[in-house]
Design a protein around this motif. Structure first.
Motif, short mmCIF file in Angstrom:
data_model
loop_
_atom_site.label_atom_id
_atom_site.label_comp_id
_atom_site.label_asym_id
_atom_site.label_seq_id
_atom_site.Cartn_x
_atom_site.Cartn_y
_atom_site.Cartn_z
N LYS A 60 113.05 -78.52 20.16
CA LYS A 60 113.41 -79.07 18.84
C LYS A 60 113.45 -77.98 17.78
O LYS A 60 114.31 -77.98 16.90
CB LYS A 60 112.44 -80.18 18.46
N ALA A 61 112.51 -77.04 17.87
CA ALA A 61 112.42 -75.97 16.87
C ALA A 61 113.62 -75.03 16.92
O ALA A 61 113.98 -74.41 15.91
CB ALA A 61 111.13 -75.18 17.06
N LEU A 62 114.26 -74.92 18.07
CA LEU A 62 115.43 -74.06 18.20
C LEU A 62 116.65 -74.62 17.47
O LEU A 62 117.57 -73.87 17.13
CB LEU A 62 115.77 -73.84 19.67
N LEU A 63 116.66 -75.92 17.24
CA LEU A 63 117.79 -76.52 16.52
C LEU A 63 117.87 -75.94 15.11
O LEU A 63 116.87 -75.88 14.39
CB LEU A 63 117.64 -78.04 16.46
N GLY A 64 119.04 -75.50 14.73
CA GLY A 64 119.24 -74.90 13.42
C GLY A 64 119.09 -73.39 13.41
O GLY A 64 119.47 -72.74 12.43
N CYS A 65 118.55 -72.82 14.50
CA CYS A 65 118.42 -71.36 14.58
C CYS A 65 119.76 -70.72 14.92
O CYS A 65 120.65 -71.37 15.47
CB CYS A 65 117.39 -70.98 15.65
N PHE A 66 119.88 -69.44 14.60
CA PHE A 66 121.09 -68.69 14.95
C PHE A 66 120.92 -68.01 16.30
O PHE A 66 119.87 -67.41 16.57
CB PHE A 66 121.39 -67.61 13.90
N LEU A 67 121.94 -68.08 17.13
CA LEU A 67 122.01 -67.33 18.38
C LEU A 67 123.08 -66.26 18.17
O LEU A 67 124.21 -66.59 17.81
CB LEU A 67 122.38 -68.25 19.54
N ILE A 68 122.71 -65.00 18.38
CA ILE A 68 123.61 -63.88 18.09
C ILE A 68 123.77 -63.00 19.31
O ILE A 68 122.80 -62.73 20.02
CB ILE A 68 123.05 -63.03 16.93
N LYS A 69 125.01 -62.54 19.54
CA LYS A 69 125.27 -61.61 20.65
C LYS A 69 126.17 -60.48 20.17
O LYS A 69 127.26 -60.71 19.65
CB LYS A 69 125.93 -62.34 21.83
#
Length: 198
Positions: A18-27
């Motif tokens: 749940k905490a990962l929702l809203g986070c940015f994933l960058i590559k």
């Protein structure tokens, strides 16, 4: 977009999902950087979860990274797709959170090039295999610590718990009672979640 500290990943797997929702994933890649907002996740709870690759404590070359520290990338191939999971759980407790969908944020031209058959922007990243292709995530990212480039997660927007929808996971037929576990989480009403979610 500073990487989240390692301590972020040391929380119970369902809470991390749940905490990962809203986070940015960058590559980062030689062709440029692309990123998206995580809008859907699925939790896999290791030895007690028939849908998990580590069910019954299966320790193989593929699952080895899940037995280590949380906060590392667990990538695996399904058909022709690469899927990205975030290792969670304590050391020796092989849990993981699948990143299931993203809302494109930056590097959209790159995403369009990598997903030429997609009908629109929504289809670039509304599935775990799709988002990996759009961002340039590959099997070479297996075991990468998610607090440093070229693949990392950073703090994004705060999601009100009331805006988090919960339901059973997708695509895990033949897993007995595990098919019904409500361990999939998504931002309610977000148009970039998997098609079968809303």
């Amino acid at each position: 977009m500073e990487p989240l500290e390692k301590g972020f990943y040391y929380q119970p797997t369902l809470e991390l999902a749940k905490a990962l929702l809203g986070c940015f994933l960058i590559k980062e890649t030689p062709f440029g950087t692309a990123s998206g907002i995580i809008v859907e996740t699925e939790a896999y709870m290791g030895p007690d979860d028939r849908a998990a690759h580590s069910f019954e404590g299966r320790r193989t070359k593929r699952t080895e990274v899940m037995f280590g520290e949380p906060g590392f990338a667990y990538t695996y191939s399904m058909h022709t797709h690469c899927l990205l999971n975030v290792v969670s759980g304590k050391i020796g407790q092989p849990h993981a959170v699948l990143v299931r969908a993203l809302e494109p944020f930056s590097g959209k031209e790159l995403m369009a090039e990598r997903r030429p058959k997609a009908k629109n922007e929504i289809e670039w990243t509304n599935g775990p295999g799709k988002l990996a292709k759009a961002l340039g995530i590959t099997m070479s990212d297996y075991g990468h610590p998610l607090d440093e480039p070229p693949l990392w997660i950073s703090k994004g927007m705060n999601i009100d718990p009331r805006d988090i929808a919960i339901g059973p996971r997708i695509g895990i037929q033949n897993t007995g009672e595990a098919v019904h576990y409500p361990w999939r989480f998504w931002i309610s009403g977000n148009k970039f979640v998997s098609p079968k979610t809303q």
